[in-house]
Design a protein around this motif. Structure first.
Motif, PDB file in Angstrom:
ATOM      1  N   CYS A  18       1.108  -1.193  -0.013  1.00 36.05           N
ATOM      2  CA  CYS A  18       0.082   0.007   0.068  1.00 36.05           C
ATOM      3  C   CYS A  18       0.851   1.294  -0.091  1.00 36.05           C
ATOM      4  O   CYS A  18       0.572   2.111  -0.775  1.00 36.05           O
ATOM      5  CB  CYS A  18      -0.911  -0.070   1.274  1.00 36.05           C
ATOM      6  N   LEU A  19       1.808   1.018   0.696  1.00 33.12           N
ATOM      7  CA  LEU A  19       2.790   2.426   0.801  1.00 33.12           C
ATOM      8  C   LEU A  19       3.578   2.621  -0.667  1.00 33.12           C
ATOM      9  O   LEU A  19       3.523   3.821  -1.087  1.00 33.12           O
ATOM     10  CB  LEU A  19       4.091   2.287   2.014  1.00 33.12           C
ATOM     11  N   LEU A  20       4.054   1.324  -1.196  1.00 34.57           N
ATOM     12  CA  LEU A  20       4.704   1.557  -2.481  1.00 34.57           C
ATOM     13  C   LEU A  20       3.541   2.237  -3.325  1.00 34.57           C
ATOM     14  O   LEU A  20       3.805   2.956  -4.245  1.00 34.57           O
ATOM     15  CB  LEU A  20       5.279   0.221  -2.862  1.00 34.57           C
ATOM     16  N   GLN A  21       2.384   1.824  -3.409  1.00 32.83           N
ATOM     17  CA  GLN A  21       1.394   2.322  -4.395  1.00 32.83           C
ATOM     18  C   GLN A  21       0.997   3.880  -4.233  1.00 32.83           C
ATOM     19  O   GLN A  21       0.672   4.586  -5.282  1.00 32.83           O
ATOM     20  CB  GLN A  21       0.159   1.444  -4.372  1.00 32.83           C
ATOM     21  N   LYS A  22       1.096   3.857  -2.896  1.00 38.56           N
ATOM     22  CA  LYS A  22       0.837   5.355  -2.596  1.00 38.56           C
ATOM     23  C   LYS A  22       1.761   6.438  -3.059  1.00 38.56           C
ATOM     24  O   LYS A  22       1.730   7.540  -3.330  1.00 38.56           O
ATOM     25  CB  LYS A  22       0.303   5.865  -1.243  1.00 38.56           C
ATOM     26  N   HIS A  23       3.026   6.027  -2.832  1.00 36.78           N
ATOM     27  CA  HIS A  23       4.263   6.629  -2.870  1.00 36.78           C
ATOM     28  C   HIS A  23       5.109   5.957  -4.025  1.00 36.78           C
ATOM     29  O   HIS A  23       6.124   5.252  -3.657  1.00 36.78           O
ATOM     30  CB  HIS A  23       5.032   6.840  -1.912  1.00 36.78           C
ATOM     31  N   PRO A  24       4.644   5.889  -5.475  1.00 37.12           N
ATOM     32  CA  PRO A  24       5.501   5.143  -6.397  1.00 37.12           C
ATOM     33  C   PRO A  24       6.758   5.697  -6.663  1.00 37.12           C
ATOM     34  O   PRO A  24       7.654   4.836  -7.094  1.00 37.12           O
ATOM     35  CB  PRO A  24       4.532   5.485  -7.849  1.00 37.12           C
ATOM     36  N   MET A  31      13.152   0.947   1.289  1.00 34.91           N
ATOM     37  CA  MET A  31      12.332   0.800   2.525  1.00 34.91           C
ATOM     38  C   MET A  31      12.733  -0.251   3.467  1.00 34.91           C
ATOM     39  O   MET A  31      13.531  -1.058   3.209  1.00 34.91           O
ATOM     40  CB  MET A  31      10.956   0.576   2.125  1.00 34.91           C
ATOM     41  N   ARG A  32      12.462   0.106   4.682  1.00 32.10           N
ATOM     42  CA  ARG A  32      12.856  -0.794   6.002  1.00 32.10           C
ATOM     43  C   ARG A  32      11.686  -0.757   6.924  1.00 32.10           C
ATOM     44  O   ARG A  32      11.199   0.260   7.261  1.00 32.10           O
ATOM     45  CB  ARG A  32      14.249  -0.359   6.603  1.00 32.10           C
TER      46      ARG A  32
END
Length: 54
Positions: A18-24, A31-32
């Motif tokens: 979800c984070l990667l989709q929101k912040h492409p 990320m960690r």
């Protein structure tokens, strides 16, 4: 020893997705996810980069 149950692992992976989709513009490699675990006595244990350790 701390372990994550399969359902907990799935939630972490979904959160990362979800984070990667929101912040492409973010990169997975950068990320960690650190996990902070507290026991009944209030002691804290920090597990670093838990997704890559699974």
């Amino acid at each position: 020893m701390v372990s994550l149950q399969p359902a907990q692992q799935r939630r972490l992976f979904r959160a990362a997705e979800c984070l990667l989709q929101k912040h492409p513009y973010w990169q997975y490699e950068e990320m960690r996810f650190d996990l902070f675990v507290f026991d009944d006595a209030g002691r804290m244990e920090r597990l670093e980069d838990v997704i890559r350790q699974m």
